[in-house]
Each structure stands twice: as C-alpha cells, then as structure tokens.
Write a protein that holds these residues in place. Structure first.
Motif, PDB file in Angstrom:
ATOM      1  N   GLY A  17       0.722  -1.217  -0.057  1.00 58.03           N
ATOM      2  CA  GLY A  17       0.117   0.191   0.096  1.00 58.03           C
ATOM      3  C   GLY A  17       0.813   1.291   0.103  1.00 58.03           C
ATOM      4  O   GLY A  17       0.156   2.408   0.240  1.00 58.03           O
ATOM      5  N   VAL A  18       2.082   1.152  -0.248  1.00 57.65           N
ATOM      6  CA  VAL A  18       3.023   2.698  -0.385  1.00 57.65           C
ATOM      7  C   VAL A  18       2.991   3.072  -1.668  1.00 57.65           C
ATOM      8  O   VAL A  18       3.092   2.127  -2.740  1.00 57.65           O
ATOM      9  CB  VAL A  18       4.245   1.954   0.276  1.00 57.65           C
ATOM     10  CG1 VAL A  18       5.023   3.281   0.251  1.00 57.65           C
ATOM     11  CG2 VAL A  18       4.085   1.810   1.736  1.00 57.65           C
ATOM     12  N   ARG A  72       5.633   4.328   8.458  1.00 59.71           N
ATOM     13  CA  ARG A  72       6.445   4.516   9.745  1.00 59.71           C
ATOM     14  C   ARG A  72       7.277   2.989   9.614  1.00 59.71           C
ATOM     15  O   ARG A  72       8.294   2.814  10.463  1.00 59.71           O
ATOM     16  CB  ARG A  72       5.579   4.341  10.671  1.00 59.71           C
ATOM     17  CG  ARG A  72       5.078   5.566  11.232  1.00 59.71           C
ATOM     18  CD  ARG A  72       6.030   6.590  11.850  1.00 59.71           C
ATOM     19  NE  ARG A  72       5.465   8.096  12.024  1.00 59.71           N
ATOM     20  CZ  ARG A  72       6.237   9.070  12.398  1.00 59.71           C
ATOM     21  NH1 ARG A  72       7.367   8.754  13.052  1.00 59.71           N
ATOM     22  NH2 ARG A  72       5.717  10.171  12.569  1.00 59.71           N
ATOM     23  N   GLU A  73       6.878   1.898   8.958  1.00 56.69           N
ATOM     24  CA  GLU A  73       7.400   0.654   9.037  1.00 56.69           C
ATOM     25  C   GLU A  73       7.887   0.249   7.307  1.00 56.69           C
ATOM     26  O   GLU A  73       7.243   0.968   6.607  1.00 56.69           O
ATOM     27  CB  GLU A  73       6.645  -0.255   9.547  1.00 56.69           C
ATOM     28  CG  GLU A  73       5.945   0.055  10.945  1.00 56.69           C
ATOM     29  CD  GLU A  73       6.996   0.058  12.076  1.00 56.69           C
ATOM     30  OE1 GLU A  73       7.818  -0.916  11.723  1.00 56.69           O
ATOM     31  OE2 GLU A  73       6.905   0.636  12.966  1.00 56.69           O
ATOM     32  N   GLY A  74       8.462  -0.791   7.229  1.00 58.91           N
ATOM     33  CA  GLY A  74       8.579  -1.221   6.001  1.00 58.91           C
ATOM     34  C   GLY A  74      10.094  -1.073   5.420  1.00 58.91           C
ATOM     35  O   GLY A  74       9.902  -1.011   4.280  1.00 58.91           O
ATOM     36  N   THR A  77      16.155  -3.910   2.954  1.00 57.43           N
ATOM     37  CA  THR A  77      16.688  -3.811   1.560  1.00 57.43           C
ATOM     38  C   THR A  77      16.071  -4.992   0.798  1.00 57.43           C
ATOM     39  O   THR A  77      15.738  -4.788  -0.241  1.00 57.43           O
ATOM     40  CB  THR A  77      18.300  -4.298   1.553  1.00 57.43           C
ATOM     41  OG1 THR A  77      18.368  -5.320   2.422  1.00 57.43           O
ATOM     42  CG2 THR A  77      19.214  -3.180   1.863  1.00 57.43           C
ATOM     43  N   PRO A  78      15.557  -6.218   1.357  1.00 59.84           N
ATOM     44  CA  PRO A  78      14.543  -6.893   0.510  1.00 59.84           C
ATOM     45  C   PRO A  78      13.081  -6.363   0.096  1.00 59.84           C
ATOM     46  O   PRO A  78      12.694  -6.568  -0.785  1.00 59.84           O
ATOM     47  CB  PRO A  78      14.365  -8.288   1.651  1.00 59.84           C
ATOM     48  CG  PRO A  78      15.386  -8.288   2.551  1.00 59.84           C
ATOM     49  CD  PRO A  78      15.738  -6.511   2.859  1.00 59.84           C
ATOM     50  N   ARG A  79      12.691  -5.521   1.137  1.00 57.76           N
ATOM     51  CA  ARG A  79      11.407  -4.763   0.879  1.00 57.76           C
ATOM     52  C   ARG A  79      11.699  -3.772  -0.040  1.00 57.76           C
ATOM     53  O   ARG A  79      10.802  -3.640  -1.031  1.00 57.76           O
ATOM     54  CB  ARG A  79      10.984  -4.136   2.042  1.00 57.76           C
ATOM     55  CG  ARG A  79       9.901  -3.229   2.046  1.00 57.76           C
ATOM     56  CD  ARG A  79       8.655  -4.100   1.533  1.00 57.76           C
ATOM     57  NE  ARG A  79       8.189  -3.897   0.166  1.00 57.76           N
ATOM     58  CZ  ARG A  79       7.035  -4.444  -0.387  1.00 57.76           C
ATOM     59  NH1 ARG A  79       6.180  -5.070   0.396  1.00 57.76           N
ATOM     60  NH2 ARG A  79       6.965  -4.288  -1.703  1.00 57.76           N
ATOM     61  N   PHE A  80      12.648  -2.956  -0.135  1.00 52.00           N
ATOM     62  CA  PHE A  80      13.102  -1.840  -1.199  1.00 52.00           C
ATOM     63  C   PHE A  80      13.017  -2.689  -2.547  1.00 52.00           C
ATOM     64  O   PHE A  80      12.868  -2.331  -3.675  1.00 52.00           O
ATOM     65  CB  PHE A  80      14.399  -1.344  -0.972  1.00 52.00           C
ATOM     66  CG  PHE A  80      14.564  -0.282   0.052  1.00 52.00           C
ATOM     67  CD1 PHE A  80      13.382   0.487   0.316  1.00 52.00           C
ATOM     68  CD2 PHE A  80      15.544  -0.223   0.956  1.00 52.00           C
ATOM     69  CE1 PHE A  80      13.388   1.289   1.404  1.00 52.00           C
ATOM     70  CE2 PHE A  80      15.607   0.574   1.912  1.00 52.00           C
ATOM     71  CZ  PHE A  80      14.579   1.267   2.433  1.00 52.00           C
ATOM     72  N   ALA A 193      17.777  -0.326   7.752  1.00 50.15           N
ATOM     73  CA  ALA A 193      17.705  -1.484   6.521  1.00 50.15           C
ATOM     74  C   ALA A 193      19.296  -1.743   5.864  1.00 50.15           C
ATOM     75  O   ALA A 193      19.706  -2.769   5.735  1.00 50.15           O
ATOM     76  CB  ALA A 193      17.107  -0.626   5.524  1.00 50.15           C
ATOM     77  N   SER A 194      20.170  -0.552   5.884  1.00 46.65           N
ATOM     78  CA  SER A 194      21.432  -0.903   5.220  1.00 46.65           C
ATOM     79  C   SER A 194      22.150  -1.694   6.451  1.00 46.65           C
ATOM     80  O   SER A 194      22.966  -2.540   5.904  1.00 46.65           O
ATOM     81  CB  SER A 194      22.145   0.368   4.827  1.00 46.65           C
ATOM     82  OG  SER A 194      22.978   0.363   4.124  1.00 46.65           O
TER      83      SER A 194
END
Length: 265
Positions: A17-18, A72-74, A77-80, A193-194
């Motif tokens: 949903g982003v 706020r979340e998400g 690197t896998p999500r990117f 994330a990094s």
C-alpha cells in the motif's frame, strides 16, 4: 516498451500500500539505477545521461525519500527490492539491466537473487554482502558519521565520497549526500535497512552476469567487500578503481561509465 522522455514522476502502489515514485528517461534497453542510503533518484543526476540514447534509464525514490510515501514501517533491503519489482511491473518490463551503488547495490542483490528472471545483467558498485562476514568501516568513520554536528557530519560524508582534489574542482552541490527532506523516522529506517542487510546466503542464487566496481580508497564501504561478493556470485568479475572513494561513479565518471556500458553491451 521503448521508453519515454517525460520529466514528471510516475507512481505505483506497492503490495503493502505504499506509493512509490519512479522516473524513466530516454529510449531503448532499460537500465534500472538504484541509489544509496537515504537518497532519492537525484543521486544519478550527474551521470544517468551517459547511458542515453543507447538505453533508457529507470530510477525510483525509495519509500521515505523524494516524492514517495514515508511509512512508519517497512524499511529493509529485501522490501526495497520488492518495490523495484513493482516498478518493473508498472512499466511492463519483464527484464532489465540493474546497476546499484552503495545501499542500492544491496537492494540489487536481492532483486537479482529473488527474481533472477527479471535481471539480464547486474552491476554492483561500492557495496557489500552485509552480515557478519562483510568487512565493516572502521570505528573512526562510524563515530564521525554519528556525531551531533550536522555540518561536521556532512563534511565527513563529502570526504568519504570524493577526493579533495575533485571537490576543489567540483564545489557542488552534491546529489549523493542524502535527501534533505526525509523525515527522521524514514532516515532511521534507511540506516537500519542498510545496517541489517545480509544477502550472504542468497548471493549464489544470482544467475545474471555480474560486474562489481569499487573505489580503491573507499572507507565508507571497504573495497575488500568487492572480493567477497565475487566469491559468492557465480562468474562475477571485479574492477577496482585506484584512488577512488565511495562515489567513484561520479568522480571517475568516464572510466566507470565506459566499463559499465561495455559490460552491458
């Protein structure tokens, strides 16, 4: 699709949903360009035209940067990487070349490992496999980047990106020092994330021919990581640029660009 020269952002809604902004320039074979941590697509402003007109370039604003949403979340690197695939789907691109630098290289690893059918050729620049076996920056660099004075941190980051001689001839502004409009929670999300990136176990799944580039004097991501990536990715090749720092792709624009174009061709 053959591409477009439109300058405006286009948006795709991800599966969580982003709203993610992306940009396509030029015409021809698509090349996805992935920026570093806490940066938007302007990371590539100085050099993306070097890949035109032979191919089109695709960039995106990571969630939390540019015109994209800043949830706020998400942040990982896998999500990117899944966001990148959403952009490919929105453009109707079954396959593309992918060139990721710094954190963008971490994201590119996941794209190529999880979706090998979507990546024709892969270029990883100034990046790391992450995890406990990666070679981390030294403690003095970490302390300097975590300092309380934003101006001092920016000066340190500039020195890590470019050699003094280059900055004297190119006084900026630089598009590689972070998106100044990011909200704090998104900036922290990118940092987390990094730092938590660990693709060590999935790197052997990469099937795309891979070129690894790294500056020989990179203290932000030590160049020893290039050899580690090459050991894990089948048939990968490495090219070190002597004397270059983290932003080798900009400072060594002619040399690095020629290497990438030749490899992709």
């Amino acid at each position: 699709m053959t591409g477009t020269d439109e300058r405006a952002d286009t948006f795709v809604r991800t599966d969580d949903g982003v709203s993610v902004a992306y940009q396509r320039r030029g015409t021809g074979i698509p090349l996805v360009l992935l920026a570093g941590q806490a940066n938007n697509h302007h990371w590539w402003d100085g050099i993306r035209e070097d890949f035109h007109p032979a191919r089109s370039t695709v960039t995106l604003d990571y969630r939390g940067t540019g015109a994209s949403d800043a949830p706020r979340e998400g942040y990982s690197t896998p999500r990117f990487a899944e966001d990148v695939v959403c952009v490919l789907d929105a453009l109707g691109l079954e396959r593309a070349d992918v060139y990721g630098t710094s954190m963008g290289g971490r994201v590119a690893q996941w794209v190529a490992a999880r979706h090998p059918d979507r990546v024709r050729r892969l270029v990883l620049g100034c990046t790391s496999p992450g995890g406990p076996l990666a070679v981390e920056r030294d403690a003095s660099v970490r302390r300097a980047l975590a300092g309380p004075d934003p101006d001092a941190v920016r000066r340190t980051l500039t020195e890590l990106m470019y050699t003094p001689g280059w900055t004297q001839e190119h006084p900026g502004p630089y598009g590689t020092l972070g998106d100044p409009h990011m909200p704090p929670h998104a900036r922290n999300g990118h940092l987390t994330a990094s730092n938590r990136h660990d693709a060590w176990d999935v790197l052997p799944r990469i099937t795309a021919p891979t070129l690894i580039l790294h500056g020989g004097q990179d203290r932000l991501t030590p160049p020893e990581n290039a050899a580690l990536l090459a050991e894990r990715i089948p048939d990968a090749r490495v090219h070190l640029l002597p004397g270059a720092r983290h932003a080798y792709f900009e400072e060594c624009r002619d040399t690095a660009g020629a290497l990438v174009r030749a490899f992709l061709a």
